[in-house]
Write an enzyme that holds these catalytic residues in place. Structure first.
Site, PDB file in Angstrom:
ATOM      1  N   SER A   1      52.715  25.598  15.932  1.00 25.52           N
ATOM      2  CA  SER A   1      53.567  26.496  17.080  1.00 25.52           C
ATOM      3  C   SER A   1      52.293  26.909  18.153  1.00 25.52           C
ATOM      4  O   SER A   1      51.234  26.525  17.680  1.00 25.52           O
ATOM      5  CB  SER A   1      53.983  27.620  16.321  1.00 25.52           C
ATOM      6  OG  SER A   1      52.909  28.333  15.657  1.00 25.52           O
ATOM      7  N   LYS A   2      52.546  27.681  18.957  1.00 31.67           N
ATOM      8  CA  LYS A   2      51.820  28.181  19.792  1.00 31.67           C
ATOM      9  C   LYS A   2      50.529  28.738  19.097  1.00 31.67           C
ATOM     10  O   LYS A   2      49.333  28.623  19.500  1.00 31.67           O
ATOM     11  CB  LYS A   2      52.171  29.198  20.805  1.00 31.67           C
ATOM     12  CG  LYS A   2      53.195  28.798  21.686  1.00 31.67           C
ATOM     13  CD  LYS A   2      53.195  29.519  22.997  1.00 31.67           C
ATOM     14  CE  LYS A   2      53.629  28.738  24.230  1.00 31.67           C
ATOM     15  NZ  LYS A   2      55.200  28.907  24.082  1.00 31.67           N
ATOM     16  N   ARG A   3      50.773  29.575  17.862  1.00 33.81           N
ATOM     17  CA  ARG A   3      49.737  30.013  17.131  1.00 33.81           C
ATOM     18  C   ARG A   3      48.754  29.187  16.813  1.00 33.81           C
ATOM     19  O   ARG A   3      47.480  29.357  16.589  1.00 33.81           O
ATOM     20  CB  ARG A   3      50.530  30.911  16.014  1.00 33.81           C
ATOM     21  CG  ARG A   3      49.749  31.513  15.113  1.00 33.81           C
ATOM     22  CD  ARG A   3      50.704  32.336  14.320  1.00 33.81           C
ATOM     23  NE  ARG A   3      51.559  31.434  13.570  1.00 33.81           N
ATOM     24  CZ  ARG A   3      51.666  30.896  12.539  1.00 33.81           C
ATOM     25  NH1 ARG A   3      50.456  31.158  11.657  1.00 33.81           N
ATOM     26  NH2 ARG A   3      52.581  30.170  11.989  1.00 33.81           N
ATOM     27  N   HIS A   4      49.272  27.941  16.536  1.00 38.62           N
ATOM     28  CA  HIS A   4      48.361  26.804  15.995  1.00 38.62           C
ATOM     29  C   HIS A   4      47.527  26.231  17.164  1.00 38.62           C
ATOM     30  O   HIS A   4      46.731  25.397  16.894  1.00 38.62           O
ATOM     31  CB  HIS A   4      49.019  25.880  15.077  1.00 38.62           C
ATOM     32  CG  HIS A   4      49.716  26.412  14.037  1.00 38.62           C
ATOM     33  ND1 HIS A   4      50.973  26.162  13.747  1.00 38.62           N
ATOM     34  CD2 HIS A   4      49.228  27.078  12.894  1.00 38.62           C
ATOM     35  CE1 HIS A   4      51.321  26.796  12.604  1.00 38.62           C
ATOM     36  NE2 HIS A   4      50.315  27.480  12.128  1.00 38.62           N
ATOM     37  N   GLY A   5      48.156  26.215  18.266  1.00 38.96           N
ATOM     38  CA  GLY A   5      47.415  25.221  19.508  1.00 38.96           C
ATOM     39  C   GLY A   5      48.432  24.486  19.879  1.00 38.96           C
ATOM     40  O   GLY A   5      48.041  23.334  20.541  1.00 38.96           O
TER      41      GLY A   5
END
Ligand code: GLU
Ligand code: ZN
Length: 492
Positions: free
Chosen positions: A255-259
């Protein structure tokens, strides 16, 4: 697997900016095309007009260009199988849909959205699997239906076999089979004459003579629908390879949180395209399970489907940062300067005069060449070389195990020595300051620490003497004088 002229495609939908997973698909297709001496085709799948994002197509193409993934056929390039934008190919899909209706493999469905909605809620309430109830399946296409008043512009649905199963051979997973009863009578042509993804994809992959479909695993459940369409249309299906998923380090969906951010963001954050390509290639493919840094040439030479993994790949941001650092270190000084320049122009404080002096930048860069992990962090690493004033807390000028007066004294004596120092070089600085520390009964580290803060404003900075030489004598003296007055006024 024949190593002959594969024709592969990257088929993005311009519904958003391309993220890591998306571009990994593009890269694998590109590598396979280059490895086999085949063709890499870019096809824009823009049939979902409601979800099309303006500008997304440009960003997708720009991302490919940035990474060096050149295409042999596609937008802006042309080719024998164009046009390469699905919105410009409607006639092909409409013709195929009509053919399927004529053959009895597809049918007009007049169900109004309200009816479908009601049906859906009923299914959910009764805990039944959602899906079209096939009311219009047996209507005679040549007779006007009693339902036609319900929806004057019918959609066309595929008549999925009720029994049996549909199987295909996935190059990575072997045989994959789906029960037909789990497959809906899916829409192939919408009321506005636009195809759905399934029909458009199959028609185009056939007409464009695609030999291998390589795409993300999330599309695997669409594959049986495609296989049914290939069969009904009398087309020979291409080979399929569904690429392993990409997970975050915590093994949840990326997800966005991971990149999973758009690839353009990596460019803005100062990642090098070479590093990005190397990193993305290892998300689901490997050379030998141990080599991390792999040149583009080796990637192309070694890229076979056999070495694509079967299990999910894990996206590791620290590894990307490390790899980017390796690629930055491998740049020549001139290349580093060229690449860093736009970041310096953009992110150095406003107090720094523009345009920057390239000759000076070239002197500064060797001092951080080993340390920078991204181009974006270079301005922060070097801003004290450029800013007219360096701000810092005067207390930092007090050396280790020293008091204010001792530190002040050390700075004053240093100033005195440096004023007389000619020439102002690494060696003369060394020869002057080391004995000075001894004279002051200080450890070299104590004295150098104070001088470092005085000339850079930082406690951690590039090597001191090199830094002082690049800053130049005038600036160093001026900053040491400034430090003396700050420390004199310091009351803590
Ligand atoms: N348009 C689809 C996408 O956005 C393509 C899927 C496929 O490769 O068949 O990913
Ligand atoms: Zn219907």
């Amino acid at each position: 697997m024949p190593k002959k002229n594969a024709r592969v495609r990257y088929a993005p939908s311009p519904t958003g900016y391309p993220h890591v997973g998306n571009i990994r698909t593009a890269l694998f297709n590109w590598l396979f095309a280059r490895h086999t001496g085949g063709s890499f085709i870019v096809r824009i799948e823009d049939t979902d007009t409601a979800r099309t994002v303006s500008g997304a197509e440009d960003v997708i193409l720009e991302s490919l260009r940035w990474l060096g993934l050149d295409w042999d056929e596609g937008p802006g390039k042309g080719g024998a199988y164009g046009p390469y934008r699905q919105s410009e190919r409607l006639e092909y899909y409409q013709k195929a849909a009509r053919q399927l209706v004529e053959q009895g493999n597809a049918y007009y469905c007049y169900c109004a959205p309200e009816r479908l909605e009601e049906m859906r809620s009923g299914q959910i309430a009764n805990k039944q699997p959602p899906g079209y109830d096939r009311r219009c399946r047996e209507l005679d296409p040549h007779k006007k239906s009693g339902f036609s008043g319900e929806c004057p512009h019918p959609v066309i649905r595929f008549k999925t076999p009720i029994e049996g199963s549909t199987a295909f051979c996935d190059e990575l997973r072997g045989e994959v089979a789906f029960e037909n009863r789990s497959i809906d009578d899916f829409i192939i042509l919408k009321a506005d004459g636009f195809p759905t993804y399934h029909l458009a994809s199959v028609v185009d992959d056939h007409l464009m003579q695609i030999s291998h479909i390589m795409r993300a695993e999330e599309w695997i459940s669409s594959a049986p629908k495609h296989v049914l369409l290939y069969g009904a249309l009398g087309y020979q299906p291409p080979r399929f390879a569904h690429l392993p998923m990409i997970l975050g380090p915590d093994r949840s969906k990326l997800s966005k949180r991971h990149g999973a951010v758009s690839i353009t963001q990596y460019r803005e954050e100062g990642y090098l395209p070479q590093a990005m390509v190397n990193f993305l290639a290892l998300l689901g493919w490997s050379l030998d399970d141990k080599t991390d840094i792999i040149s583009l040439q080796t990637l192309v030479e070694s890229f076979t489907l056999e070495r694509i993994g079967k299990t999910a790949a894990v996206f590791n941001r620290e590894k990307l940062d490390w790899m980017n650092g390796v690629y930055i270190r491998s740049l020549s000084l001139d290349d580093l300067v060229r690449q860093a320049m736009p970041f310096l122009e953009k992110y150095l404080p406003d107090s720094v005069e523009r345009p920057l002096d390239e000759g000076y930048v070239k002197k500064v860069m060797p001092l951080i060449h080993e340390r920078a992990k991204t181009l974006r962090e270079i301005p922060q690493l070097v801003d004290f070389f450029f800013t007219p004033d360096i701000g810092y807390e005067a207390g930092l000028l007090i050396g280790k195990k020293m008091d204010r007066q001792m530190s002040l004294n050390a700075l004053e004596v240093t100033l005195d020595h440096l004023e007389k120092l000619e020439p102002f070089t690494h060696d003369t600085l060394e020869q002057s300051l080391r004995p000075l520390a001894e004279e002051l009964e200080l450890k070299a580290g104590q004295l150098f620490g104070i001088i470092r803060v005085a000339v850079t404003g930082l406690t951690v900075a590039p090597p001191l003497f090199e830094t002082m030489v690049v800053l130049g004598k005038v600036k160093c003296l001026q900053r040491i004088k400034q430090a003396i007055s700050s420390l004199s006024a310091y009351t803590c």
